[in-house]
Write a protein that holds these residues in place. Structure first.
Motif, PDB file in Angstrom:
ATOM      1  N   ASP A  32      42.247  38.095  38.588  1.00 11.24           N
ATOM      2  CA  ASP A  32      41.186  39.087  38.645  1.00 11.24           C
ATOM      3  C   ASP A  32      40.189  38.615  39.696  1.00 11.24           C
ATOM      4  N   LEU A  33      40.022  39.402  40.739  1.00  8.89           N
ATOM      5  CA  LEU A  33      39.135  39.005  41.836  1.00  8.89           C
ATOM      6  C   LEU A  33      37.798  39.733  41.786  1.00  8.89           C
ATOM      7  N   HIS A  34      37.346  40.075  40.585  1.00  5.39           N
ATOM      8  CA  HIS A  34      36.058  40.761  40.471  1.00  5.39           C
ATOM      9  C   HIS A  34      34.894  39.907  40.962  1.00  5.39           C
ATOM     10  N   ASN A  35      35.124  38.605  41.114  1.00  2.00           N
ATOM     11  CA  ASN A  35      34.057  37.725  41.605  1.00  2.00           C
ATOM     12  C   ASN A  35      33.895  37.786  43.121  1.00  2.00           C
ATOM     13  N   VAL A  36      34.778  38.520  43.805  1.00  3.68           N
ATOM     14  CA  VAL A  36      34.627  38.680  45.256  1.00  3.68           C
ATOM     15  C   VAL A  36      33.405  39.550  45.502  1.00  3.68           C
TER      16      VAL A  36
END
Length: 95
Positions: A32-36
């Motif tokens: 999950d790359l929601h922290n990008v």
């Protein structure tokens, strides 16, 4: 599937030449790359931005896994399959 089909890939995601994410991905792993951080289109980028996925190599040049031009209001998956890779990036862009 990792680019070399064994172990991990050390990959990085670039938007218009700026690295926005780096990570290590194993075969079959989902991240999950929601922290990008969000990327904001400005008025000069209405034609789109380049979204590139690469695999870092220590012994030879980094492998290009794929490249797309993403326009504002984009909401479809991007498949990265060059150099034997099999990655899908789901993203949504807004103007």
């Amino acid at each position: 599937m990792t680019q070399d089909d064994i172990g991990f890939d050390d990959v990085y995601l670039q938007v218009d030449g700026v690295t926005v994410w780096t990570g290590r991905i194993a075969n079959g792993q989902t991240l999950d790359l929601h922290n990008v951080p969000p990327y904001s289109f400005d008025s000069t980028q209405r034609a789109g931005v380049q979204v590139v996925l690469r695999e870092a190599d220590s012994t030879d040049p980094d492998d290009l896994l794929g490249s797309y031009i993403v326009q504002p209001q984009h909401s479809r998956p991007l498949g990265y399959s060059e150099n034997g890779a099999d990655y899908t990036l789901h993203l949504t862009s807004t103007a």
